[in-house]
Design a protein around this motif. Structure first.
Motif, PDB file in Angstrom:
ATOM      1  N   THR A  36      13.510 -25.101  -2.567  1.00 53.43           N
ATOM      2  CA  THR A  36      14.946 -25.341  -2.417  1.00 53.43           C
ATOM      3  C   THR A  36      15.232 -26.021  -1.081  1.00 53.43           C
ATOM      4  O   THR A  36      16.023 -26.975  -1.000  1.00 53.43           O
ATOM      5  CB  THR A  36      15.724 -24.015  -2.511  1.00 53.43           C
ATOM      6  OG1 THR A  36      15.513 -23.431  -3.794  1.00 53.43           O
ATOM      7  CG2 THR A  36      17.217 -24.248  -2.315  1.00 53.43           C
ATOM      8  N   TYR A  93      10.226 -20.416  -4.598  1.00 57.54           N
ATOM      9  CA  TYR A  93      11.511 -21.011  -4.971  1.00 57.54           C
ATOM     10  C   TYR A  93      12.331 -21.357  -3.723  1.00 57.54           C
ATOM     11  O   TYR A  93      12.922 -22.443  -3.636  1.00 57.54           O
ATOM     12  CB  TYR A  93      12.277 -20.035  -5.862  1.00 57.54           C
ATOM     13  CG  TYR A  93      13.690 -20.452  -6.171  1.00 57.54           C
ATOM     14  CD1 TYR A  93      13.959 -21.388  -7.164  1.00 57.54           C
ATOM     15  CD2 TYR A  93      14.768 -19.914  -5.464  1.00 57.54           C
ATOM     16  CE1 TYR A  93      15.261 -21.781  -7.447  1.00 57.54           C
ATOM     17  CE2 TYR A  93      16.062 -20.296  -5.739  1.00 57.54           C
ATOM     18  CZ  TYR A  93      16.308 -21.227  -6.731  1.00 57.54           C
ATOM     19  OH  TYR A  93      17.593 -21.608  -6.999  1.00 57.54           O
ATOM     20  N   LEU A 142      11.124 -27.310  -8.724  1.00 58.65           N
ATOM     21  CA  LEU A 142      12.070 -26.232  -8.422  1.00 58.65           C
ATOM     22  C   LEU A 142      12.499 -25.521  -9.699  1.00 58.65           C
ATOM     23  O   LEU A 142      12.640 -24.290  -9.725  1.00 58.65           O
ATOM     24  CB  LEU A 142      13.290 -26.804  -7.699  1.00 58.65           C
ATOM     25  CG  LEU A 142      14.379 -25.790  -7.304  1.00 58.65           C
ATOM     26  CD1 LEU A 142      13.837 -24.791  -6.290  1.00 58.65           C
ATOM     27  CD2 LEU A 142      15.607 -26.509  -6.749  1.00 58.65           C
ATOM     28  N   ARG A 180      10.372 -17.192 -11.082  1.00 56.05           N
ATOM     29  CA  ARG A 180      11.046 -16.157 -10.284  1.00 56.05           C
ATOM     30  C   ARG A 180      11.874 -15.226 -11.167  1.00 56.05           C
ATOM     31  O   ARG A 180      11.841 -14.002 -11.024  1.00 56.05           O
ATOM     32  CB  ARG A 180      11.935 -16.846  -9.247  1.00 56.05           C
ATOM     33  CG  ARG A 180      12.837 -15.939  -8.438  1.00 56.05           C
ATOM     34  CD  ARG A 180      13.691 -16.777  -7.488  1.00 56.05           C
ATOM     35  NE  ARG A 180      14.629 -17.622  -8.205  1.00 56.05           N
ATOM     36  CZ  ARG A 180      15.904 -17.306  -8.435  1.00 56.05           C
ATOM     37  NH1 ARG A 180      16.380 -16.149  -8.014  1.00 56.05           N
ATOM     38  NH2 ARG A 180      16.696 -18.146  -9.079  1.00 56.05           N
ATOM     39  N   ALA A 195       9.736 -23.195 -10.651  1.00 54.81           N
ATOM     40  CA  ALA A 195       9.694 -22.064  -9.722  1.00 54.81           C
ATOM     41  C   ALA A 195      10.823 -21.077 -10.018  1.00 54.81           C
ATOM     42  O   ALA A 195      10.631 -19.854  -9.950  1.00 54.81           O
ATOM     43  CB  ALA A 195       9.793 -22.567  -8.282  1.00 54.81           C
ATOM     44  N   ASP A 196      11.985 -21.597 -10.358  1.00 53.46           N
ATOM     45  CA  ASP A 196      13.111 -20.736 -10.704  1.00 53.46           C
ATOM     46  C   ASP A 196      12.813 -19.942 -11.972  1.00 53.46           C
ATOM     47  O   ASP A 196      13.107 -18.744 -12.068  1.00 53.46           O
ATOM     48  CB  ASP A 196      14.364 -21.598 -10.891  1.00 53.46           C
ATOM     49  CG  ASP A 196      15.607 -20.769 -11.170  1.00 53.46           C
ATOM     50  OD1 ASP A 196      15.757 -19.690 -10.563  1.00 53.46           O
ATOM     51  OD2 ASP A 196      16.431 -21.189 -12.006  1.00 53.46           O
TER      52      ASP A 196
END
Length: 681
Positions: A626, A622, A597, A604, A600-601
């Motif tokens: 989550t 993301y 995560l 993003r 991915a954040d």
């Protein structure tokens, strides 16, 4: 009145002050539209944010349009549009700091400074807080920066000490001057002064050494040196006699200095290596740590001063370049580079072949770029290389320029690396004064210039491309440039008396590890060997679950594959990615879902939004992870996540989008059960 307090928090500067700052910066940088980043960065450095009045004035005075200003200042996350406190506390959002508790550290600072959840500024406007992608000091995570000071290895209990210590440090205190003449010098005292070293107290150690030396009139040279890479042992203090005898002390504190100096220069003088676990002063472990490496590129780390070209030359530096520039045989230089097997570390391509590729293109302008805007979560070796080996890197650039018949070069350095920028700029200045940069170097007919571009501290600026500002470029990493002079040591350009240079990898070792740092190993060394030889075990003594290798472009590797060699081709053949080569150790207690995560954040937030698949795909990736973390994910969404990774890799235009799914793909391949545990019943 030049400043006032805004009710919402932060210091607002008066219009006269704002106009004065903008005018000074425009006069310095000029009015061209390509100076937008430098001017905006300068405004923020002076005023702590970008006032609307300043942006309007920039557009009025220069060729920079309001549209350009808006695009640049809103895309790069380090630009601020709201007032801040007098001092800014930056929290590293890199993977290692995340893994080691940066979120809890940030909340502890909030509590101590009484900063409300909805605000970023303390009630007295003394401090503001903000996140940055990476401070580049992963070996001492978790870390924060306040002003120009970095504080590492923090716990929530350290917050008060750090804040009060910073406030004390900004009160100017006279430091003892290292003024002894160099006559009858009996040896050197070396202290590492890299970013990690400074954060762990090496400047204070150096100050105490100089004070003792001057008070006793000891005929010894006190010399700040570059990094050994042994971040887990700093501050390091070496006492070296003219005959080469050395005593090494690690984890030195300012309180240790007097007893060490007495032991070596006072009545208790004793030239036998001291081992004293109680004082944290150990020599043998660090000696073993360095001896087990294949130190070719980094062999002078911790020995030479990174701010003295004269010392670099006295130890054989620039001899390869001086010989090659007089021989004037570019083809043989390229052949020698090719025969040496030297590779660009990020692509595994032979450096000699990259030069030939560039030389066959006769169209347009050419340039050399040392790209060191890494800002890749968990990566920090570029910063260490720039701080420690600036003269060697520039010599490598000179040789590459000579080989490719290119007369200009660019350093692109992250704004997060202030010490690296100072070291490189100082090195360039000394090269120019000594006649090794500029027009007609050594009357050879070869001219070469270098400029420094200060990057805005963003991952996208680290993208490796074959073109830049309309020029075909030879873009290589600091590690590769630093390895070039070694190819030509003790031999001519045609290879006479010269050996084939072993390919090495410089690896950052961080995460749940006892002795983090930067090590240089032979290409093909396995992950397990690196962990066993240099990691010192896991910090909490828990079982190792996996490692993550290579920042955003990298992947998770389970412990069952630790015998895999670190080799770009082998990784590529297994659909894995080595990236910048940093290894982050992960324990059984760490959640792979949480770490995925985090990546991915990062992807993003860093997406520029140009291509729809990356803009929308990284956000959807993301969102799904989550939901998995919250144990609220449908089985169909997990299948969607796997398909989304395929589309992102195929449809994205640049390396960020193509590599954004790498962590997810490897996590699903080796740790899918952790994701399935987050599905709805």
């Amino acid at each position: 009145m030049t400043q006032k307090m805004e009710s919402s928090g932060g210091i607002v500067h008066g219009n006269d002050k704002v106009i004065e700052v903008v005018n000074e910066l425009v006069e310095f940088y000029g009015t061209a539209s390509d100076k937008v980043v430098q001017i905006l960065t300068g405004i923020q450095n002076r005023l702590n944010y970008l006032p609307d009045e300043a942006l309007i004035e920039v557009a009025r005075l220069t060729d920079i349009t309001p549209g350009q200003i808006s695009e640049i200042s809103t895309f790069y996350p380090q630009f601020r549009h709201k007032p801040t406190g007098r001092h800014i506390i930056q929290f590293c959002a890199g993977t290692t700091c995340f893994l080691k508790g940066s979120r809890e550290i940030k909340e502890a600072f909030r509590d101590y400074l009484k900063i409300e959840e909805s605000k970023s500024c303390s009630p007295d406007n003394l401090f503001s807080i903000e996140d940055v992608e990476c401070l580049g000091v992963c070996a001492i995570a978790p870390a924060v920066r306040i002003g120009n000071e970095i504080y590492g290895n923090l716990s929530t209990a350290d917050v008060g000490r750090v804040v009060e210590g910073f406030l004390e440090s900004i009160e100017k205190k006279p430091r003892p001057v290292n003024k002894s003449a160099l006559d009858n010098i009996t040896g050197e005292i070396r202290v590492g002064i890299g970013s990690c070293c400074v954060a762990k107290g090496s400047k204070e150690v150096l100050t105490e050494i100089v004070a003792y030396k001057e008070s006793k009139n000891i005929p010894v040279l006190v010399k700040p040196v570059g990094c050994t890479g042994a971040c887990g042992y700093t501050p390091i203090m070496d006492i070296v006699s003219n005959e080469g005898d050395r005593k090494r002390y690690v984890a030195v504190t300012p309180q240790d200095v007097e007893s060490i100096m007495e032991e070596n220069f006072g009545d208790k003088k004793n030239m036998v290596n001291t081992v004293d676990d109680a004082r944290g002063i150990i020599s043998k472990k660090l000696d073993d740590y360095l001896a087990k490496q294949t130190r070719i590129t980094t062999d002078t780390g911790g020995i030479l001063s990174p701010v003295s070209l004269n010392e670099y030359i006295s130890k054989g530096g620039l001899e390869p370049f001086k010989r090659l520039v007089n021989e004037k045989n570019r083809s043989l230089i390229i052949d020698r580079l090719t025969l040496s097997g030297l590779k660009e570390k990020s692509s595994s391509k032979l450096v000699g072949e990259e030069i030939w590729s560039l030389k066959t293109d006769e169209n347009g302008s050419h340039a050399i770029i040392c790209y060191s805007e890494e800002n890749d979560t968990g990566s920090f070796k570029d910063r260490m290389m720039l701080e420690t080996f600036p003269f060697k890197i520039i010599e490598g650039m000179l040789i590459m320029g000579l080989a490719a018949d290119i007369g200009r070069a660019i350093f692109h350095i992250s704004d997060m690396y202030p010490l690296a920028k100072r070291r490189i700029k100082n090195a360039i200045s000394q090269y120019i004064k000594a006649g090794y940069l500029g027009y007609n170097i050594l009357d050879s007919g070869f001219s070469f210039e270098i400029i420094v571009i200060e990057g805005p501290g963003d991952f996208m600026c680290g993208e490796r491309e074959s073109e830049f500002a309309g020029m075909r470029v030879l873009m290589l990493s600091p590690e590769t440039f630093c390895g070039v002079p070694s190819v030509f040591e003790n031999g001519n350009s045609d290879g006479n008396n010269a050996r084939k240079t072993p390919n090495t990898l410089i690896v950052g070792l961080t995460g749940r590890v006892d002795t983090p740092g930067v090590v240089e190993v032979a290409e093909g060394t396995s992950i397990g060997v690196i962990i066993d030889r240099f990691g010192g075990g896991t910090e909490s003594k828990e079982n190792i679950k996996a490692v993550h290798i290579g920042g955003l472009a990298g992947c998770f590797i389970p412990k069952e594959l630790f015998d895999m060699p670190l080799d770009y081709d082998i990784f590529r053949n297994n659909s894995l990615f080595l990236g910048p080569g940093n290894i982050e150790m992960i324990n059984e207690a760490d959640s792979i879902v949480d770490l995925t995560l985090h990546f991915a954040d990062f992807a993003r937030r860093q997406s520029c939004g140009k291509c729809a698949i990356c803009r929308a795909g990284t956000k959807r990736m993301y969102d799904i992870i989550t939901k998995i973390r919250e144990k609220n994910c449908a089985k169909e969404e997990l299948a969607e996540l796997e398909l989304l990774c395929v589309h992102l890799k195929k449809g994205s235009l640049c390396g960020l989008g193509k590599n954004a799914p790498n962590a997810v793909v490897s996590a699903l391949k080796y740790f899918k059960k952790e994701f399935e545990d987050g599905l709805l019943a």
